[in-house]
Design a protein around this motif. Structure first.
Motif, PDB file in Angstrom:
ATOM      1  N   VAL A  66       8.359   4.298 -11.943  1.00 35.25           N
ATOM      2  CA  VAL A  66       9.135   4.641 -10.749  1.00 35.25           C
ATOM      3  C   VAL A  66       8.416   4.116  -9.519  1.00 35.25           C
ATOM      4  N   VAL A  67       9.203   3.561  -8.587  1.00 33.60           N
ATOM      5  CA  VAL A  67       8.681   3.128  -7.284  1.00 33.60           C
ATOM      6  C   VAL A  67       9.547   3.766  -6.203  1.00 33.60           C
ATOM      7  N   ASP A  99       5.154  -5.215  -9.680  1.00 33.35           N
ATOM      8  CA  ASP A  99       5.042  -5.518  -8.262  1.00 33.35           C
ATOM      9  C   ASP A  99       5.993  -4.618  -7.476  1.00 33.35           C
ATOM     10  N   ALA A 100       5.455  -3.522  -6.968  1.00 30.46           N
ATOM     11  CA  ALA A 100       6.282  -2.541  -6.263  1.00 30.46           C
ATOM     12  C   ALA A 100       6.834  -3.109  -4.958  1.00 30.46           C
ATOM     13  N   GLU A 101       6.037  -3.888  -4.225  1.00 33.07           N
ATOM     14  CA  GLU A 101       6.502  -4.459  -2.956  1.00 33.07           C
ATOM     15  C   GLU A 101       7.647  -5.437  -3.179  1.00 33.07           C
ATOM     16  N   THR A 134       1.437  -0.038   0.664  1.00 33.12           N
ATOM     17  CA  THR A 134       1.623   0.651  -0.609  1.00 33.12           C
ATOM     18  C   THR A 134       0.711   1.867  -0.648  1.00 33.12           C
ATOM     19  N   CYS A 135       1.321   3.019  -0.884  1.00 31.30           N
ATOM     20  CA  CYS A 135       0.601   4.280  -1.004  1.00 31.30           C
ATOM     21  C   CYS A 135       0.877   4.854  -2.392  1.00 31.30           C
ATOM     22  N   VAL A 136       0.233   5.956  -2.704  1.00 37.48           N
ATOM     23  CA  VAL A 136       0.395   6.584  -4.013  1.00 37.48           C
ATOM     24  C   VAL A 136       0.711   8.066  -3.805  1.00 37.48           C
ATOM     25  N   VAL A 144       6.204   2.613  -1.335  1.00 35.80           N
ATOM     26  CA  VAL A 144       6.092   1.423  -0.486  1.00 35.80           C
ATOM     27  C   VAL A 144       6.747   1.738   0.865  1.00 35.80           C
ATOM     28  N   VAL A 145       5.930   1.653   1.923  1.00 40.01           N
ATOM     29  CA  VAL A 145       6.363   2.018   3.276  1.00 40.01           C
ATOM     30  C   VAL A 145       6.494   0.744   4.102  1.00 40.01           C
TER      31      VAL A 145
END
Length: 161
Positions: A66-67, A99-101, A134-136, A144-145
């Motif tokens: 999940v992202v 690659d979440a971004e 990218t944060c967690v 991803v902000v």
């Protein structure tokens, strides 16, 4: 006439008595309120230290299914993350997102965050922000902000490569 101040002896006795009271009074840190103040200060500093370690420790993304693609640099009024969560499903199950971004860029460019009719089959394409952070989350999911910011502002952990 005398050069002395009137009632010299009485004033001197009052001053000596006041000095004795001041010297007999316990130091502020030896009083109950002083000790309570010191203990409260120690607890506040320790609490701030624990909070800083908890919020500022870098974490890896451990849940890659999940992202969260955030719509902005804020949380919803109820504390949930703004934007949308995405996962990639196949007939065999959910696959890991490498690659979440890139996934969030696709969502932005696909119009997921544009003012579109939710029932439209062809949403208007949007434009993706030029930078992401990218944060967690506490659960280990990527968040991803858009833009650059400190993750602790959103109560998220910095991303550990």
């Amino acid at each position: 006439m005398s050069d002395r101040m009137p009632h010299h002896r009485e004033v001197q006795d009052l001053l000596i008595e006041q000095m004795r009271r001041d010297l007999a009074r316990p130091r502020w840190w030896k009083t109950i309120w002083g000790r309570v103040t010191i203990a409260g200060g120690i607890l506040a500093v320790a609490g701030a230290g624990v909070a800083a370690v908890t919020l500022l420790d870098e974490r890896p993304v451990s849940e890659t299914g999940v992202v969260h693609c955030l719509e902005g640099q804020y949380r919803n009024p109820d504390g949930t993350l703004s934007g949308a969560a995405a996962s990639v499903a196949t007939p065999d199950g959910v696959i890991a997102i490498e690659d979440a971004e890139a996934l969030c860029t696709q969502m932005w460019e696909g119009g997921a965050f544009a003012d579109n009719d939710e029932l439209s089959a062809t949403p208007t394409p949007g434009s993706a922000p030029s930078e992401f952070t990218t944060c967690v989350t506490d659960e280990g999911e990527a968040a991803v902000v858009p833009g650059r910011l400190e993750c602790s502002v959103l109560r998220l952990h910095p991303f550990q490569d």
